[in-house]
Design an enzyme around this catalytic site. Structure first.
Site, PDB file in Angstrom:
ATOM      1  N   TYR A 161       0.666  -1.214   0.013  1.00  0.00           N
ATOM      2  CA  TYR A 161      -0.134   0.093   0.042  1.00  0.00           C
ATOM      3  C   TYR A 161       1.000   1.259  -0.004  1.00  0.00           C
ATOM      4  CZ  TYR A 161      -3.985  -2.987   0.914  1.00  0.00           C
ATOM      5  OH  TYR A 161      -4.886  -3.727   0.939  1.00  0.00           O
ATOM      6  N   LYS A 233       2.818 -13.920   5.939  1.00  0.00           N
ATOM      7  CA  LYS A 233       2.770 -14.977   4.938  1.00  0.00           C
ATOM      8  C   LYS A 233       4.377 -15.241   4.683  1.00  0.00           C
ATOM      9  CE  LYS A 233       1.314 -17.414   1.363  1.00  0.00           C
ATOM     10  NZ  LYS A 233       0.611 -18.842   1.639  1.00  0.00           N
ATOM     11  N   ASP A 334      -3.132 -17.278   5.100  1.00  0.00           N
ATOM     12  CA  ASP A 334      -4.104 -18.393   4.621  1.00  0.00           C
ATOM     13  C   ASP A 334      -4.835 -19.125   5.427  1.00  0.00           C
ATOM     14  OD1 ASP A 334      -1.323 -18.827   3.753  1.00  0.00           O
ATOM     15  OD2 ASP A 334      -1.856 -20.731   3.372  1.00  0.00           O
TER      16      ASP A 334
END
Ligand code: NAP
Length: 480
Positions: A161, A233, A334
């Site tokens: 971002y 992640k 996830d």
């Protein structure tokens, strides 16, 4: 302080909130700037303000009162000043520290500086704070929505971002691809970036990570919560998301040692307590399954970790003492998206990099009733901007039908943030009581009907706010 912003005088009857030594100093007549918002923002603000004023009045019986001060952004600012985001609005929020805003239109064709991005940079609003708690009676797509009571702290200033990206074919993208490919060749790697790629950069820093995780840990400690989970992640993005995890643990041990235990440390301490004569190697093998077939260096490293842990905290955290500490653990993003659906009650505070937090907070919000009821805030040290996550829902503008719940609950967060938690709690309880009576706006009435609830009463925006205010006396009496 300036006497006016955007040419509008600052109300003389109030004074600014101050911030000293990590605490807000809130006068009895704090001036709080608000941005009404575009589209349904007008309906929502009118209704929400009534709820805020009524709650402050109920709790403080006239001794304290908010002095609201309008600042401008979006369409209203454009019509009035010819600018979407006047400098005076930024200056006012910086000086007055805490603000609340409705949704703003993003004009088609661009050309507007995003208020959120401008304020995040100006005030270092490094955390997006999204509590996701089920209110009984709100229709939910999951079977056990009551298991969801999670507070998400999403990093707000970096990650993908950061806005550092170049279009495919642009001179910058080409230069960067050539540069990276040359570096990869020097390293002898087989990888090459395809020449026809767009390029984006994902920075994750020690500073950004630590200020966020510090916020999450303090929050958990202040509220006697049991777990803080770093969601990342890092198995794929080792030097960004993996480092987020590592720096998060590092901060927890450096700054919160007496109060926290990491999940891995808890395993080590537990194995030691259950087997006092076990060697370091034996404990290492229990902590790290498959270690016996790992290279010698890895085996030595894990045994070293066990030794270090026992030397450092066996006395203070061993023999089950760790069970009274805040557990800091980590989960892959996830798997976390699965677990919020199946075992949400195992989690209390999530600290996440920006993108994971974006996905997770919407997925969590969907389970507790969605956009109309999900509050949020962008916060930093000494500054906070409170807002719902939904947009302007323009097709409902000025019809007095939209659900003001998300802004009302964002206001409840604002009161908690500045140190008037009893006001926030009263708003939350009165909101819950109104839902329990099945007095709701069109969106929830529609969902209730689909679930076979036949006694739901559809209220307009103003009437829904009125019902919340009406319920304040009874919930206040019950709480005494
Ligand atoms: P939206 O305004 O969030 O509305 C999409 C749909 O979500 C609505 O039609 C409505 O669904 C439901 N909804 C949203 N808010 C609700 C509420 N308070 N109560 C009940 N239902 C609600 O998204 P959009 O139509 O994509 O965006 C419209 C404008 O808002 C755009 O200009 C966008 O850029 C802007 N925006 C601003 C912000 C912000 O300022 N923070 C955030 C997002 C979008 P139903 O029609 O099914 O009832």
């Amino acid at each position: 302080m300036a006497l006016e912003f955007n040419g509008v005088p600052v109300p003389a009857e109030g004074s600014a909130i101050d911030f000293k030594g990590e605490t807000f100093i809130v006068p009895h007549r704090p001036i709080i700037p608000y941005i009404e918002g575009d589209g349904t923002g007008r309906d929502i603000w009118k209704a929400s303000r009534r709820v805020f004023d009524a709650a402050v009045e109920k709790v403080f019986r006239g001794e304290r009162k908010i002095v609201w001060y309008e600042v401008f952004a979006g369409e209203k600012a454009f019509k009035r000043f010819g600018e979407w985001l006047p400098q005076g609005t930024l200056d006012a929020i910086r000086q007055l520290r805490v603000a609340i805003k409705g949704p703003l239109t993003t004009p088609v064709g661009g050309g507007i500086r995003s208020l959120n991005v401008a304020l995040r940079q100006l005030l270092n609003l490094y955390a997006c704070w999204r509590p996701v708690k089920y209110v009984p009676g709100v229709p939910s797509p999951v079977r056990h929505p009551e298991r969801m009571n999670i507070v998400i702290f999403r990093e707000n200033t970096e990650d993908v971002y950061a806005g550092i990206e170049w279009r495919e074919g642009s001179p910058q993208a080409r230069r960067l691809i050539d540069f990276v490919n040359a570096l990869l060749s020097v390293d002898g790697a087989k990888k090459q970036v395809r020449a026809d790629s767009g390029i984006g950069i994902k920075p994750i820093s020690i500073t950004g990570t630590k200020q966020l995780v510090r916020r999450g840990l303090r929050f958990a400690l202040d509220r006697d919560l049991k777990t803080v989970t770093l969601v990342h992640k890092g198995n794929i993005m080792k030097f960004t998301e993996g480092s987020f995890r590592d720096w998060g643990y590092q901060l927890a041990k450096e700054e919160f040692r007496p109060y926290i235990v990491t999940e891995r440390e808890s395993w080590i301490l537990d194995h030691r307590a259950k087997n006092l004569s076990a060697s370091l190697e034996a404990i290492a093998a229990m902590v790290e399954p498959g270690l016996e077939v790992a290279p010698e260096g890895v085996r030595a490293q894990v045994a070293g970790e066990v030794k270090e842990c026992l030397e450092a905290i066996q006395a203070t955290h061993g023999n089950g003492q760790w069970k009274n500490k805040v557990m800091v653990n980590d989960r892959i993003a996830d798997s976390m998206l699965q677990q919020i659906q199946t075992r949400a009650d195992e989690y209390q505070v999530l600290c996440t990099p920006n993108l994971n937090g974006d996905y997770l907070s919407d997925a969590c919000a969907a389970q507790i009733g969605g956009l109309g009821v999900a509050p949020g805030a962008n916060i930093g040290d000494g500054y906070g901007i409170f807002e719902a996550t939904h947009g302007t829902a323009p097709k409902y503008a000025d019809q007095d039908v939209i659900n003001p719940g998300a802004v009302i609950r964002s206001g409840a967060l604002m009161f908690e943030f500045v140190g008037w938690p009893e006001v926030g709690a009263l708003i939350e309880r009165a909101f819950a009581a109104t839902i329990a009576q099945h007095r709701v706006t069109y969106d929830l009435e529609r969902l209730m009907r689909m679930e076979g609830i036949t006694d739901a009463v559809k209220l307009g925006t103003g009437a829904f706010a009125g019902a919340i205010i009406e319920n304040m006396s009874s919930v206040q009496a019950q709480a005494v």
